[in-house]
Enzyme design. Structure first.
Site, PDB file in Angstrom:
ATOM      1  N   GLU A 146      33.647  43.199  33.715  1.00 21.05           N
ATOM      2  CA  GLU A 146      33.228  41.845  33.320  1.00 21.05           C
ATOM      3  C   GLU A 146      32.548  41.141  34.490  1.00 21.05           C
ATOM      4  O   GLU A 146      33.096  41.096  35.597  1.00 21.05           O
ATOM      5  CB  GLU A 146      34.439  41.035  32.860  1.00 21.05           C
ATOM      6  CG  GLU A 146      34.098  39.617  32.422  1.00 21.05           C
ATOM      7  CD  GLU A 146      35.332  38.810  32.055  1.00 21.05           C
ATOM      8  OE1 GLU A 146      35.528  38.555  30.855  1.00 21.05           O
ATOM      9  OE2 GLU A 146      36.117  38.466  32.966  1.00 21.05           O
ATOM     10  N   TYR A 175      27.098  35.273  30.908  1.00 23.01           N
ATOM     11  CA  TYR A 175      28.329  36.078  30.821  1.00 23.01           C
ATOM     12  C   TYR A 175      27.940  37.461  30.326  1.00 23.01           C
ATOM     13  O   TYR A 175      27.102  37.601  29.421  1.00 23.01           O
ATOM     14  CB  TYR A 175      29.326  35.456  29.839  1.00 23.01           C
ATOM     15  CG  TYR A 175      30.508  36.350  29.541  1.00 23.01           C
ATOM     16  CD1 TYR A 175      31.631  36.332  30.356  1.00 23.01           C
ATOM     17  CD2 TYR A 175      30.483  37.238  28.463  1.00 23.01           C
ATOM     18  CE1 TYR A 175      32.709  37.174  30.107  1.00 23.01           C
ATOM     19  CE2 TYR A 175      31.558  38.085  28.213  1.00 23.01           C
ATOM     20  CZ  TYR A 175      32.662  38.038  29.027  1.00 23.01           C
ATOM     21  OH  TYR A 175      33.721  38.883  28.780  1.00 23.01           O
TER      22      TYR A 175
END
Length: 406
Positions: A214, A126
């Site tokens: 993101e 992530y």
């Protein structure tokens, strides 16, 4: 301004950021054609179909009309693609981020399957970039635990979330990119590729004037390539003057219709869940007005800032937008006359009231500042059912009476 996943990936390619390849389509036939194109390029029968909406959690979401269908599906034949496309397109997807109302899906992304190398060789990470307002620096947040459960990782094991801060007037330094790759447990070719990936991604964040970027999951393939499998990107509205080409990426169908309409009149509007509509000039005064409404026993139904140049047209537009909310039981107009004169606003209120007609809910107008007394006189002599106040305490009492039905 939010953009869709497929749009974000196209923007990342401008900065040499490797992304999962795919084709965005709007009907089942085009989806099948895209699948056949991808299959011929990759030599694999596997592909993935993703609903394109401005919300995360699509893999765990469910289509309202076809509950067994999620927003993300792996397919392995043209028949699979056609079936999934028909289940998703034109239907409503509900995820943890959309709320119960969900979002209608108008496009899907047919993309290459990244998991061909088997579970033992793949790895999901992530990574996101945003502004840390407390430190006044950009922050890169990253974790070895990427994928759909990243929210649970942040909640249950926050020690697995790493952070790297970058001063806004500096580029990402080489040692910082290497530190990120090291903390993600990479070595060899994967380490080198991650350093390059993070550097290019940060350049994209700055170059595109993102407010948030993101990548989840950030994927390491069996041959140590680092690839953005999914991307969520928010662009700073205030920077659109520098990016005229990006304005075309705005999807108004994904936004609240009243907020879109407000934007056309340069009104700053956010819908809330209360019963008292607000029309104010200035963000600070708007926040104070919402506090006052709560103290008076009501709940604000919206945030609406008409700015410092309110006129009859903007006031009327504000009225129309507020009155579209069936929950509104009263409207409070709170204007401080500095740049804009109070009598000008009062005239706008009177004109808007006459143009709209059939307004049955109480309207309270509190005007303070330049020509406030003149404005109060104009409203009281208009013959309209508009109550005026100069002091904040007066306006609060009138709001309280309106809520109580007095």
């Amino acid at each position: 301004m939010n953009v869709h996943e497929y749009q974000a990936k196209e923007l990342l390619k401008r900065y040499q950021v490797p992304t999962q390849e795919g084709v965005a389509v709007g009907d089942a036939a085009a989806a099948v054609a895209a699948y056949q194109q991808i299959a011929s390029q990759t030599g694999s029968k596997f592909a993935v179909v993703k609903a394109q909406i401005h919300a995360g959690g699509r893999g765990k979401g469910r289509m309202v009309e076809v509950p067994e269908q999620s927003g993300v599906s792996v397919v392995k034949s043209a028949e699979d693609v056609e079936r999934v496309a028909k289940n998703i397109l034109g239907n409503t997807l509900v995820t943890i981020q959309t709320g119960a109302a969900g979002k209608k899906v108008n496009k899907i992304l047919v993309a290459q399957d990244m998991y061909y190398d088997g579970p033992s060789d793949r790895k999901e990470f992530y990574l996101s970039i945003l502004l840390d307002r407390t430190k006044k620096q950009n922050v890169i947040m990253y974790s070895t635990e990427g994928g759909m459960d990243i929210e649970e990782v942040a909640h249950n094991t926050p020690e697995k979330i790493f952070k790297e801060w970058v001063a806004p007037n500096m580029a990402l330094q080489g040692y910082q990119a290497r530190n990120i790759a090291f903390n993600l447990g990479l070595s060899g070719e994967a380490f080198k590729n991650m350093v390059k990936f993070v550097t290019n991604l940060y350049n994209a964040y700055i170059g595109l004037d993102c407010s948030m970027l993101e990548i989840n999951p950030l994927f390491k393939s069996a041959d140590d390539k680092i690839i953005a499998v999914d991307c969520k990107m928010d662009l700073d509205d205030n920077a659109m003057l520098r990016h005229a080409d990006l304005k075309e990426m705005r999807d108004k169908a994904e936004e609240d219709p009243t907020e879109v309409e407000a934007g056309e009149y340069n009104l700053n509007y956010v819908k809330l869940d209360g019963n008292v509509g607000c029309m104010v000039n200035g963000a600070g005064l708007a926040m104070a007005t919402m506090d006052m409404i709560k103290l008076a026993g009501g709940e604000p139904a919206n945030f609406l800032d008409v700015g410092g140049t309110a006129n009859a047209q903007t006031v009327e537009a504000g009225f129309r937008i507020i009155m579209k909310d069936p929950n509104v039981k009263a409207i409070l107009i709170n204007i401080f006359g500095g740049i804009v004169r109070c009598d000008r606003v009062a005239s706008g209120v009177i004109e808007a009231y006459k143009n709209l007609g059939n307004i049955s809910i109480p309207i309270i107008v509190r005007l303070q500042g330049t020509n406030a007394e003149v404005a109060k006189e104009l409203i009281e002599n208009s013959g309209l059912k508009v109550q005026s106040a100069i002091l904040l305490s007066e306006a609060a009492q009138l709001v309280q009476d309106a809520i109580a039905g007095k």
